[in-house]
Scaffold this motif. Structure first.
Motif, mmCIF file in Angstrom:
data_model
loop_
_atom_site.group_PDB
_atom_site.id
_atom_site.type_symbol
_atom_site.label_atom_id
_atom_site.label_comp_id
_atom_site.label_asym_id
_atom_site.label_seq_id
_atom_site.Cartn_x
_atom_site.Cartn_y
_atom_site.Cartn_z
ATOM 1 N N ASN A 132 0.822 -1.221 0.000
ATOM 2 C CA ASN A 132 0.000 0.000 0.000
ATOM 3 C C ASN A 132 0.853 1.267 0.000
ATOM 4 N N GLY A 133 2.057 1.200 0.524
ATOM 5 C CA GLY A 133 2.895 2.384 0.588
ATOM 6 C C GLY A 133 3.818 2.560 -0.596
ATOM 7 N N ASN A 134 3.831 1.625 -1.542
ATOM 8 C CA ASN A 134 4.717 1.699 -2.705
ATOM 9 C C ASN A 134 3.931 2.087 -3.950
ATOM 10 N N PRO A 135 4.569 2.748 -4.878
ATOM 11 C CA PRO A 135 3.917 3.053 -6.155
ATOM 12 C C PRO A 135 3.620 1.772 -6.932
ATOM 13 N N PRO A 136 2.659 1.764 -7.822
ATOM 14 C CA PRO A 136 2.314 0.561 -8.589
ATOM 15 C C PRO A 136 3.499 0.013 -9.375
ATOM 16 N N GLU A 137 4.328 0.893 -9.908
ATOM 17 C CA GLU A 137 5.469 0.430 -10.690
ATOM 18 C C GLU A 137 6.463 -0.340 -9.816
ATOM 19 N N VAL A 138 6.679 0.152 -8.595
ATOM 20 C CA VAL A 138 7.597 -0.526 -7.677
ATOM 21 C C VAL A 138 7.037 -1.895 -7.271
ATOM 22 N N ASN A 139 5.700 -1.923 -7.000
ATOM 23 C CA ASN A 139 5.084 -3.199 -6.652
ATOM 24 C C ASN A 139 5.195 -4.207 -7.784
ATOM 25 N N LYS A 140 5.068 -3.715 -9.017
ATOM 26 C CA LYS A 140 5.188 -4.602 -10.168
ATOM 27 C C LYS A 140 6.597 -5.173 -10.268
ATOM 28 N N GLN A 141 7.585 -4.324 -10.094
ATOM 29 C CA GLN A 141 8.976 -4.783 -10.165
ATOM 30 C C GLN A 141 9.305 -5.771 -9.023
ATOM 31 N N LEU A 142 8.758 -5.486 -7.838
ATOM 32 C CA LEU A 142 9.006 -6.402 -6.719
ATOM 33 C C LEU A 142 8.346 -7.764 -6.956
ATOM 34 N N ASN A 143 7.145 -7.767 -7.533
ATOM 35 C CA ASN A 143 6.492 -9.036 -7.856
ATOM 36 C C ASN A 143 7.271 -9.801 -8.914
ATOM 37 N N GLU A 144 7.816 -9.077 -9.900
ATOM 38 C CA GLU A 144 8.641 -9.743 -10.904
ATOM 39 C C GLU A 144 9.905 -10.331 -10.265
ATOM 40 N N LYS A 145 10.443 -9.588 -9.305
ATOM 41 C CA LYS A 145 11.616 -10.081 -8.592
ATOM 42 C C LYS A 145 11.268 -11.373 -7.835
ATOM 43 N N LYS A 146 10.102 -11.371 -7.210
ATOM 44 C CA LYS A 146 9.677 -12.571 -6.483
ATOM 45 C C LYS A 146 9.489 -13.741 -7.442
ATOM 46 N N GLN A 147 8.893 -13.492 -8.587
ATOM 47 C CA GLN A 147 8.680 -14.570 -9.559
ATOM 48 C C GLN A 147 10.006 -15.127 -10.081
ATOM 49 N N SER A 148 10.988 -14.234 -10.262
ATOM 50 C CA SER A 148 12.301 -14.720 -10.712
ATOM 51 C C SER A 148 12.964 -15.596 -9.634
ATOM 52 N N MET A 149 12.758 -15.203 -8.372
ATOM 53 C CA MET A 149 13.289 -16.037 -7.277
ATOM 54 C C MET A 149 12.644 -17.425 -7.294
ATOM 55 N N ILE A 150 11.304 -17.425 -7.460
ATOM 56 C CA ILE A 150 10.586 -18.701 -7.477
ATOM 57 C C ILE A 150 11.040 -19.550 -8.655
ATOM 58 N N LYS A 151 11.239 -18.916 -9.828
ATOM 59 C CA LYS A 151 11.676 -19.658 -11.007
ATOM 60 C C LYS A 151 13.073 -20.239 -10.799
ATOM 61 N N GLU A 152 13.956 -19.466 -10.194
ATOM 62 C CA GLU A 152 15.314 -19.961 -9.965
ATOM 63 C C GLU A 152 15.304 -21.126 -8.966
ATOM 64 N N LEU A 153 14.481 -20.995 -7.928
ATOM 65 C CA LEU A 153 14.383 -22.085 -6.959
ATOM 66 C C LEU A 153 13.810 -23.343 -7.606
ATOM 67 N N ASN A 154 12.787 -23.165 -8.457
ATOM 68 C CA ASN A 154 12.199 -24.321 -9.136
ATOM 69 C C ASN A 154 13.207 -25.006 -10.057
ATOM 70 N N SER A 155 14.104 -24.233 -10.633
ATOM 71 C CA SER A 155 15.122 -24.848 -11.496
ATOM 72 C C SER A 155 16.051 -25.750 -10.671
ATOM 73 N N TYR A 156 16.402 -25.303 -9.491
ATOM 74 C CA TYR A 156 17.240 -26.142 -8.629
ATOM 75 C C TYR A 156 16.470 -27.367 -8.129
#
Length: 268
Positions: free
Chosen positions: A71-95
């Protein structure tokens, strides 16, 4: 990057920890390729699995912090953070997928080693080692029956060994019981001998005292005999010794005395 995303201190810390764990996972899987021993490979996979669990926990914590700051972050920042989370999940799934591949390969190696170990007991079968997946149902049934027969034979041998062990234990117990009874008899005999020795010691002491008393009596009698003999000898040698005449039984008999009346009548 973390600075471009303008993450909070908590998110930056979680992101840094995840980056460290991902590097450790990459290095661990590289080392895993160089390990030939299945046991060491299994141990290495366990360590990597523990790191992947920690990564999963950190990603969940990252998502929770992200939702709290959303709620305290701009929409663009939230989008980038969600993409960051998805990349983490993808990297973990690869391992995770890589771990499954290694686990499957390690499982096949263990099956092959097991089959080779079974074939070593039969030299004629060393050239005919096959995977279980390559056998027909009948062959699998035959192998299973053979294994069951061998297991039954092993169980029978184990029963025989147990029975023999029980018999040996019973014999040992009987022997120990006999030895215990024998030791008890020996102890009783020793007590009897000890009592006899004490009794004999007391008898010896009493006999010693009696002998000493008898010696004193014999010495006293000897002195009396010697004294009597000495008096007799002195009397024979000195018959006129007045001191000896006074001794009762040893003085010479008194001269016969005539009555005055008898003398008077004789005179007339």
């Amino acid at each position: 990057m973390a600075s471009e995303l303008k993450m909070s201190a908590q998110l930056e810390q979680i992101d840094g920890e995840l980056a460290d764990h991902f590097r450790a996972l990459a290095n661990g899987f590289q080392k895993l390729d160089k390990i030939k021993d299945p046991n060491r490979q299994s141990k290495q996979l366990e360590e990597l699995t523990a790191k992947m669990r920690e990564c999963k926990r950190l990603i969940k914590e990252f998502d929770r912090e992200l939702k709290e700051e959303e709620n305290g972050n701009p929409p663009e920042v939230n989008k980038q953070l969600n993409e960051k989370k998805q990349s983490m999940i993808k990297e973990l799934n690869s391992y995770v997928a890589l771990r499954k591949t290694y686990m499957s390969s390690l499982g096949n190696k263990r099956i092959e080693l097991f089959d080779m170990g079974a074939g070593m007991s039969d030299p004629a079968a060393e050239s005919n080692v096959r995977m279980a997946s390559e056998m027909s149902n009948q062959e699998l049934i035959d192998v299973g029956r053979k294994a069951m027969d061998e297991t039954d034979q092993t169980i029978e041998r184990s029963k025989k060994v147990v029975h023999e062990t029980v018999e040996v234990g019973a014999q040992t117990a009987a022997t120990l019981k006999g030895q215990t009874e024998q030791m008890g008899r020996i102890v009783n005999e020793l007590d009897t001998i000890n009592f006899s020795i004490k009794k004999a010691s007391q008898l010896v002491k009493e006999i010693g005292r009696q002998v000493a008393t008898d010696k004193c009596i014999m010495l006293f009698l000897f002195l009396i005999v010697v004294g009597v003999v000495a008096v007799i000898v002195v009397k024979i040698v000195h018959p006129n010794n007045k001191s000896i005449r006074d001794i009762p039984g040893l003085a010479p008999p008194a001269p016969a005395r005539k009555l005055l009346s008898v003398q008077y009548y004789q005179a007339y």
